[in-house]
Design an enzyme around this catalytic site. Sequence first.
Site, PDB file in Angstrom:
ATOM      1  N   HIS A  98       0.762  -1.221   0.169  1.00 18.93           N
ATOM      2  CA  HIS A  98       0.088  -0.053   0.029  1.00 18.93           C
ATOM      3  C   HIS A  98       0.860   1.103   0.000  1.00 18.93           C
ATOM      4  CE1 HIS A  98      -2.953   3.005   1.442  1.00 18.93           C
ATOM      5  NE2 HIS A  98      -3.751   2.404   1.076  1.00 18.93           N
ATOM      6  N   GLU A 170      -4.014   1.901  -7.098  1.00 12.76           N
ATOM      7  CA  GLU A 170      -4.559   3.013  -6.231  1.00 12.76           C
ATOM      8  C   GLU A 170      -3.366   4.322  -6.476  1.00 12.76           C
ATOM      9  OE1 GLU A 170      -3.146   2.656  -2.159  1.00 12.76           O
ATOM     10  OE2 GLU A 170      -1.366   1.838  -2.742  1.00 12.76           O
TER      11      GLU A 170
END
Length: 274
Positions: A98, A170
């Site tokens: 992430h 993302e």
Amino acid sequence: MNYKPRTKVIAGNWKMYKCKDEALEFIQKVSLQVPDQTQVQTLIFPQLTLLDSLAQLQGTNLQVGAQNMFYESEGAFTGEVSPQNLLSLGVKHVLLGHSERRTFFGETDQTVNLKLLSALKHKLVPTVCVGESLLTKENNQTQVFLDQQLTNIFAGVPEEALQNIIIAYEPVWAIGTGKSATPQDANKVIEQIRDKVTALYSSQASCAMRIIYGGSVSVANIKTILEQPAIDGILAGKASLQTEDFLFFAQIASKQALASTKDIFQKNDCPFCC
């Protein structure tokens, strides 16, 4: 090689939110109302301290995953959690790479690659995050950047593992900012990601792989995002913290999955064709 049809994914990254009582209340409510996993796969990634309690409550229609793990099975690595430890708790999913792990903890493509290989070795299902910075986007280097990122992260990953890996696109500039790529732009980038996976492996393998979008997903834009043909689901952040919102995401995905299945049978299309 046999490939499964692509099931929509609705995943929530809780980051460092929710304590035990409110997390348990959320799981108890949601697990009874989310669609069947054959229609939509629903995942929650809570804090590490919640995994033991929540993993015991997860049902076939809602699964719990870890936000991170280390790539070694055991050893003197203070503050880390091993893949074996996750498995012992009944956890089968793990979020890797992430952007916040990269920004605040110095993770690199090489680190994520080691974690991905370890997750696959231990039969965990990884959701691997990729995405570009605002500067990269403004310099029109998104595709070049993502091509290199994917090459680095998937080094040594065998083709047969791809259908058990989820890629989450993302864009870093859209994480927690309230900004979001337009659904059409996100769809275009995800098509480019799938093209790169095809170049690294094969079209059949890349078409069986699920690629989802994360970046300021909300009740207002979820329907349009999931309508994009290349997008297989979402990884929501703060928007996944509310029971009603998470269930709304899952219900929209379920409706679209049922509609897509009907179209496939009418057209006799391959269920995982790009």
